[in-house]
Write an enzyme that holds these catalytic residues in place. Structure first.
Site, PDB file in Angstrom:
ATOM      1  N   CYS B 148      15.674 -35.736  16.173  1.00 40.44           N
ATOM      2  CA  CYS B 148      15.511 -35.673  14.717  1.00 40.44           C
ATOM      3  C   CYS B 148      14.048 -35.514  14.294  1.00 40.44           C
ATOM      4  CB  CYS B 148      16.073 -36.932  14.069  1.00 40.44           C
ATOM      5  SG  CYS B 148      17.646 -37.458  14.771  1.00 40.44           S
ATOM      6  N   HIS B 288      12.571 -39.348   5.638  1.00 41.26           N
ATOM      7  CA  HIS B 288      13.552 -39.008   6.679  1.00 41.26           C
ATOM      8  C   HIS B 288      14.948 -39.208   6.063  1.00 41.26           C
ATOM      9  CE1 HIS B 288      15.255 -38.332  10.582  1.00 41.26           C
ATOM     10  NE2 HIS B 288      15.660 -39.574  10.757  1.00 41.26           N
ATOM     11  N   GLU B 299      12.819 -47.520   7.024  1.00 46.70           N
ATOM     12  CA  GLU B 299      11.857 -46.560   6.463  1.00 46.70           C
ATOM     13  C   GLU B 299      11.274 -47.101   5.156  1.00 46.70           C
ATOM     14  OE1 GLU B 299      13.343 -42.576   5.726  1.00 46.70           O
ATOM     15  OE2 GLU B 299      11.303 -41.810   5.451  1.00 46.70           O
ATOM     16  N   LYS B 320      17.849 -34.459   2.751  1.00 50.47           N
ATOM     17  CA  LYS B 320      19.122 -34.596   3.496  1.00 50.47           C
ATOM     18  C   LYS B 320      20.283 -34.904   2.555  1.00 50.47           C
ATOM     19  CE  LYS B 320      17.246 -36.006   8.005  1.00 50.47           C
ATOM     20  NZ  LYS B 320      15.803 -36.122   7.726  1.00 50.47           N
ATOM     21  N   HIS B 325      21.892 -33.598   7.725  1.00 50.05           N
ATOM     22  CA  HIS B 325      20.895 -33.845   8.757  1.00 50.05           C
ATOM     23  C   HIS B 325      20.906 -32.665   9.724  1.00 50.05           C
ATOM     24  CE1 HIS B 325      18.191 -35.657  11.423  1.00 50.05           C
ATOM     25  NE2 HIS B 325      18.730 -36.853  11.597  1.00 50.05           N
ATOM     26  N   PHE B 384      16.096 -40.475  17.266  1.00 51.10           N
ATOM     27  CA  PHE B 384      16.784 -41.390  18.185  1.00 51.10           C
ATOM     28  C   PHE B 384      15.856 -41.722  19.342  1.00 51.10           C
ATOM     29  CE2 PHE B 384      20.637 -42.437  16.731  1.00 51.10           C
ATOM     30  CZ  PHE B 384      21.791 -42.093  17.427  1.00 51.10           C
TER      31      PHE B 384
END
Lengths: 284, 396
Positions: B148, B288, B299, B320, B325, B384
């Site tokens: 990501c 994000h 976040e 997003k 995503h 991840f």
């Protein structure tokens, strides 16, 4: 920049010339794990990367406190591996009357998959396992899949070190090739290559100071784009007799350093179109 | 710049849809999801692909749009320029259908080289070689597979290569599609995507109290980054500047972000330091913002720690919420979104944010786009395995 140390893992008796008696790589990662339960998330590639990086760090003499946030991890990872038992499961639960069935695949095959397989398929996981178990929280670069990507990773590391971003860099390459899917990929590039393929990982600890195996005087990279659907390009330059994939150049230099047969200059033209000239000086 | 996304197949289409608050999510059309827990996604519409692995087609199309805008139709890289590709790439496409075929009695492997290179699995770097050859790039591609965070890492690495003086031009971005049975099935097995099957358009709900996971999207975004004097010498006009980059490792958990956002905070601080600015100079944050239970509060903590007393003043949004995503392409497409916001002097809204979660309190842009001058925008991407990447995007 100094190559303080190197570490690798591969078949026993792996050398620059010839094939070892057995191409299997014995792997025992348990003693290195901060949390034994994390082993269930680890694919072979993750274990290989951790062992090689750990060996390189041990050989460097650097202590954990010196690494932490002052170290970057730069790894190149090989193609996606897939083991036979997992393929068998997917296959057996995706067929209906001898043919592929989307219905069965989505209703049964994926539901039957072990959730942990998802993590084992993610190609960036080697960096996680190295960072977690060696407690490194600096920066990273994780690349894929050819031998040239180890050299671009090395270039990035050298620039980060020169700029003072880090004091140390763990630069390495890892590939799990002795599995069904990667063998298939190797054969379409070079028939017979899968018979020489090994599971390997190699890591260098490169630092701005300190004594070590050698100094990197310069690294010069070039690129000749290749047609991925044309005739495969054969690599040229000092590599190994085993097929070591993305770890080839790293391992060749590491094995030369270990046997005091280091060249002053390594020049490669690699299958992925990357050309490189690496110039080294012996240790003080 | 060039883009292929679930809400538009060009930068212009993407921009228009963003400011109208359009969702790209809908019931799955590419394959029958059967009884998978998630049966919808944000698919690209109307792009034909000669490759089974559609992310290759997405990348080539987005790269061409970017190159056309930078250099004119049919132009390659200027002959004496040191040029490279820096790209975030998604997983290899693996075909279960081919697996079954290969085990059928009498099966003969394809002889045609194109078919052989895409049978069973397609190497993800195919598109890099195609792009490299088409545009005559002469430096090795920098490939990023930090999941990501890959798209943002790709742009950051391109920026750094130019700043370090090793490249004049870098085509930087990302491409991904995991909208296939293996990709979506794999994410479902770890309960990562939303299961709001009855309302796909409202499923991507970053920072919302009722969020239940991300919406899987697909696409590609590329930007032509060019050293300033090199661009000036050929009379090229800048759309924006990439002025800083940082990345960091959480070393915390294989699947969850550090709960205090510690790694994310380090990456954000490094990006600001790289840009030579302080937190008081940040105009906005393109988050994000995945809409997962764990990312959004972590976040939020990191952003609040970074901005300090300004945390309730600096607007934050999540692209997003509309495109889903895009995994390895997310950072690249969201950077393009941020640049278009800078140029338009307004921020698109985060759609589907109807009730901010208690632990996600920030100055969220909701409802209509927010008209505001944007001097420096911080773009976050967190992958991840605790890989955190941030860039600072500034006015031209």
């Amino acid at each position: 920049m100094r190559i303080l140390s190197t570490g690798w893992i591969g078949p026993e008796g792996l050398g620059v010339v010839g094939l070892p008696a057995s191409l299997e790589t014995p792997i025992d990662v348990a003693p290195l794990l901060k949390d034994r339960k994390s082993a269930k998330f680890m694919a072979k590639q993750d274990k290989l990367a951790l062992i090689a990086c750990h060996r390189a760090v041990q050989a460097s003499g650097l202590r954990a406190e010196a690494l932490a946030e002052r170290t970057g991890i730069y790894l190149s990872v090989g193609p996606l591996p897939f083991e036979e038992p997992d393929l068998d499961l997917l296959h057996d639960k995706s067929i209906e009357e001898g043919r592929f069935s989307f219905r069965r695949a989505t209703n049964e095959a994926f539901q039957a998959m072990n959730p942990l397989l998802t993590f084992k398929c993610l190609p960036n996981m080697p960096v996680f396992h190295v960072s977690f178990n060696l407690a490194i929280r600096g920066g990273y670069h994780v690349a894929y899949p050819g031998a040239g990507q180890f050299l671009t990773a090395l270039d990035l590391a050298l620039r980060d070190l020169r700029r003072g971003r880090f004091e140390h860099a763990i630069v390495g390459a890892v590939t799990d090739q002795r599995n069904t899917l990667t063998r298939h990929h190797l054969e379409r590039g070079e028939p017979g290559a899968s018979e020489r393929a090994v599971d390997v990982a190699c890591a260098w600890v490169v630092s701005t100071a300190g004594e070590g195996a050698a100094s990197i005087r310069s690294l010069t990279l070039g690129y000749q784009p290749r047609d991925p659907f044309g005739e495969p390009v054969r690599a040229r330059g000092p590599l190994l007799d085993v097929a070591a994939g993305t770890a080839g150049p790293a391992l060749r230099v590491a094995l030369d350093l270990a046997s005091s047969r280091t060249r002053e200059s390594y020049e490669w033209e690699l299958e992925d179109g990357v050309t490189a000239q690496l110039e080294l000086e012996g240790s003080a | 710049m060039g883009a292929v996304t679930p809400i538009g197949n060009s930068v212009g289409e993407l921009t228009d849809a963003l400011f109208r608050g359009v969702s790209g999510a809908g019931p799955l059309r590419r394959f029958d999801p059967g009884t998978l827990p998630t049966r919808f996604a944000a698919e690209v519409k109307g792009v034909k692909s000669e490759f089974r692995d559609v992310k290759i087609a997405f990348a080539v199309r987005a790269a061409r749009e970017a190159m056309r805008q930078a250099f004119g139709p049919g132009e390659k890289m200027p002959a004496r320029s040191r040029s490279a590709l820096s790209a975030g790439l998604g997983l290899e496409l693996f075909s279960v259908e081919d697996l079954v075929a290969s085990r059928t009695p009498g099966f003969a492997p394809p002889e045609d080289r194109f078919a052989r290179m895409t049978f069973l699995n397609t190497p993800s770097d195919l598109c890099l070689h195609l792009i490299g050859a088409e545009f005559r790039l002469n430096l090795p591609p920098m490939v990023h597979i930090s999941a990501c965070a890959a798209g943002t890492d790709a742009i950051g690495a391109g920026f750094q290569a130019i700043r370090d003086g090793v490249a004049d031009v870098v085509l930087a971005g990302g491409t991904d599609s995991m909208i296939n049975p293996m990709g979506l099935g794999g994410f479902c097995r770890i309960t990562a995507p939303s299961t709001r099957n009855d309302s796909p358009e409202t499923a991507s709900r970053p920072f919302d109290a009722t969020r239940d996971g991300f919406v899987l999207g697909e696409g590609s975004g590329f930007l032509v980054l060019e050293e300033e004097s090199h661009a000036r010498a050929r009379g090229a006009a800048s759309l924006a500047r990439i002025s800083g980059y940082g990345n960091s490792l959480d070393a915390h958990s294989v699947s969850d972000p550090h709960p205090e956002g510690a790694g994310a905070l380090r990456a954000m601080r490094e990006a600001l330091a790289s840009a030579g600015i302080g937190p008081d100079e940040i105009s906005a944050v393109n988050a994000h913002g995945t809409g997962t239970p764990k990312n959004d509060p972590a976040e939020t903590k990191a952003i609040r720690a970074l901005l300090g007393p300004r945390a309730d003043e600096v607007p934050v949004h999540s692209t997003k919420s509309m495109i889903g995503h895009l995994i390895s392409a997310a950072g690249a497409v969201e950077t393009i979104a941020a640049i278009q916001c800078i140029r338009a002097r307004k921020m698109h809204a985060t759609i589907n944010l109807t009730k901010v979660a208690d632990d996600c309190g920030l100055r969220h842009v909701v409802g209509e786009p927010l008209a505001t001058p944007l001097r420096h925008v911080l773009k976050n991407s967190f992958g991840f395995g605790g890989q955190n990447a941030c860039i600072v995007i500034s006015q031209a």
